[in-house]
Scaffold this active site. Structure first.
Site, PDB file in Angstrom:
ATOM      1  N   ILE A  44      11.447  -1.607  -0.206  1.00 43.12           N
ATOM      2  CA  ILE A  44      10.055  -1.996  -0.466  1.00 43.12           C
ATOM      3  C   ILE A  44       9.973  -2.441  -1.921  1.00 43.12           C
ATOM      4  O   ILE A  44      10.254  -1.649  -2.825  1.00 43.12           O
ATOM      5  CB  ILE A  44       9.108  -0.806  -0.202  1.00 43.12           C
ATOM      6  CG1 ILE A  44       9.202  -0.355   1.251  1.00 43.12           C
ATOM      7  CG2 ILE A  44       7.674  -1.174  -0.593  1.00 43.12           C
ATOM      8  CD1 ILE A  44       8.804  -1.399   2.267  1.00 43.12           C
ATOM      9  N   GLU A 171     -11.858  11.371   1.316  1.00 39.37           N
ATOM     10  CA  GLU A 171     -10.931  12.511   1.307  1.00 39.37           C
ATOM     11  C   GLU A 171     -11.350  13.472   0.221  1.00 39.37           C
ATOM     12  O   GLU A 171     -11.289  14.687   0.369  1.00 39.37           O
ATOM     13  CB  GLU A 171      -9.496  12.022   1.072  1.00 39.37           C
ATOM     14  CG  GLU A 171      -8.441  13.114   1.148  1.00 39.37           C
ATOM     15  CD  GLU A 171      -8.171  13.826  -0.171  1.00 39.37           C
ATOM     16  OE1 GLU A 171      -8.675  13.356  -1.221  1.00 39.37           O
ATOM     17  OE2 GLU A 171      -7.508  14.873  -0.157  1.00 39.37           O
TER      18      GLU A 171
END
Ligand code: DTR
Ligand code: CA
Ligand code: ZN
Ligand code: ZN
Length: 438
Positions: A44, A171
């Site tokens: 990545i 969250e």
């Protein structure tokens, strides 16, 4: 010696992995989990992950300095992520909910294909606290999951299992968005999620490398990745209930994840192990206005991004063939003394592609003075692979062994034959059984 028709062993091992993920514990009767053959995940690119963080930083700067629930910066963050995913071919949906009098949003992105009854999910909360831009907490997890999803698209990955990605709202208010998502899922849909991977703070400036100690298969997947790159890990001990994986765990979905630390202090032993500064917090900008792109540790972000890709690739791969599959013929075939060659056949069917480069040929031939024997494997197209030449000096009895053949140019399916000829007089015997293992 027994007569039997060619048979194909039923290998359940490959499905044990799914069972482990589904149940969070090995099924009592599960065979040892066989290695799953998987495509290697791509690297990545750190630069891509950091480019997403720069965008999230800009969004916060342009929206009052944060990306918190109920603020413009959060919705702008979600719109940024969604646009990238839509352009990459994902099926996206935005789920609205209300918390503390404000509208919240979850973003769900499905990668078309794969068995939806075995959905592997990866997610991160996208909201920040109101006191800062939240680049590590949790732009880092959000950006790494986004870039992994984009890598799936670049690779046009077609995993056996379905891939789903989630970015959660609110969250910081108490796992509100992920709880809303899980609670809104019918139980039939929840049971299709074979594992949820959570990434919340994976670029801390003074990083540790922590792996959630929840589902054993997911935990091992991460641990083996990090040991493969020579990075020691520790079990995340403060994590229970502290992030969105708890919402999934609470309804029995196997979970796992990675974490580089928040306000806890790095010990000297940990500094020895990982570098960085002992006696200092893993992230001294936790929940602060200094949680910006300059507070990110690039090495930690890169390693964790690559670990996420590794886990997504390996946990979503099925096996095209259950490993350890074999085809056997146990019918006796007499080998005439100093006579014509004889053959025994196994029919291989239901496989895809070619035979492997390491095709195992197990033979069990009862014959005195085995030096009389010449043994060949015949592929379905008639190509002969010599397994054993005759040898006048080899006076030992019986040939009970396994040969390996590079059969990668042969189609797997068809009639494979073992050919045996006794080329010298007086000693006799028979083919007792033989088998091919793919
Ligand atoms: N609660 C998370 C940060 C956090 C603190 N401890 C852990 C352990 C595992 C994952 C996350 C966390 C937050 O502030 O978003
Ligand atoms: Ca990388
Ligand atoms: Zn936080
Ligand atoms: Zn967080």
């Amino acid at each position: 010696m027994k007569l039997s028709v060619p048979r194909r062993a039923a290998a359940a091992a490959a499905f044990a992995l799914a069972g482990l993920l589904a149940s969070g514990a090995p099924a009592a009767s599960a065979a040892p989990v066989a290695p799953v053959t998987t495509l290697a995940a791509p690297d990545i690119p750190l630069a891509n992950v950091k480019a997403h963080l720069t965008q999230l930083q800009t969004i916060a700067t342009n929206n009052g300095g944060n990306r918190a629930h109920g603020r413009a910066g959060y919705k702008a963050s979600l719109d940024y992520v969604k646009a990238k995913l839509d352009a990459a071919g994902f099926t996206t949906s935005v789920q609205q909910f209300t918390s503390s009098g404000a509208t919240g949003y979850n973003l769900i992105a499905d990668w078309p294909g794969g068995d939806v009854n075995q959905t592997v999910m990866a997610g991160a909360h996208l909201d920040s606290v109101s006191s800062g831009p939240g680049i590590n907490d949790n732009g880092s997890g959000s950006a790494a999951v986004l870039e992994t999803a984009l890598a799936v698209s670049r690779a046009q990955l077609q995993p056996a299992k379905h891939l789903r990605f989630g970015w959660w709202g609110a969250e910081e208010l108490g796992l509100v968005g992920s709880k809303y998502y899980v609670n809104s899922l019918p139980s039939t849909e929840r049971s299709k999620i074979s594992g949820y991977l959570n990434f919340d703070m994976i670029g801390s400036s003074n990083p540790g490398y922590f792996v959630y100690d929840d589902d054993p298969v997911i935990e091992q997947t991460f641990k083996s990745y990090f040991s493969g790159i020579g990075v020691p890990t520790e079990i995340e001990t403060e994590g229970d209930g502290r992030s969105d994986h708890a919402s999934f765990k609470n309804v029995g979905i196997p979970v796992g994840g990675l974490f580089t630390g928040a306000s806890r202090t790095k010990s000297s032993a940990q500094a020895q192990k990982w570098g960085g500064t002992a006696g200092q917090a893993f992230d001294r900008c936790y929940h602060s206005s200094c949680d910006t792109t300059s507070s990110i540790n690039d090495t930690a972000l890169d390693r964790n991004s690559d670990a996420i890709a590794h886990a997504v690739w390996s946990l979503s791969a099925g096996t095209t063939e259950p490993p350890g599959d074999f085809y056997e013929n146990a019918a006796d075939v007499t080998v005439p003394d100093a006579g014509a060659a004889v053959t025994s056949t196994v029919n291989v069917s239901g496989r895809s592609g070619n035979a492997p480069a390491v095709l195992k040929v197990g033979v069990d031939i009862k014959h005195t003075w085995r030096g009389d024997l010449v043994i060949d494997l015949l592929a379905p197209d008639g190509t002969a692979y010599r397994l054993k030449n005759s040898s006048g000096s080899d006076s030992a009895d019986n040939v009970i062994t396994t040969y390996t053949v590079d059969a990668s140019t042969e189609t797997a399916n068809g009639d494979w034959k073992l050919r045996v000829q006794d080329v010298a007089r007086y000693d006799t015997g028979y083919i007792d059984s033989w088998k091919l293992t793919f």
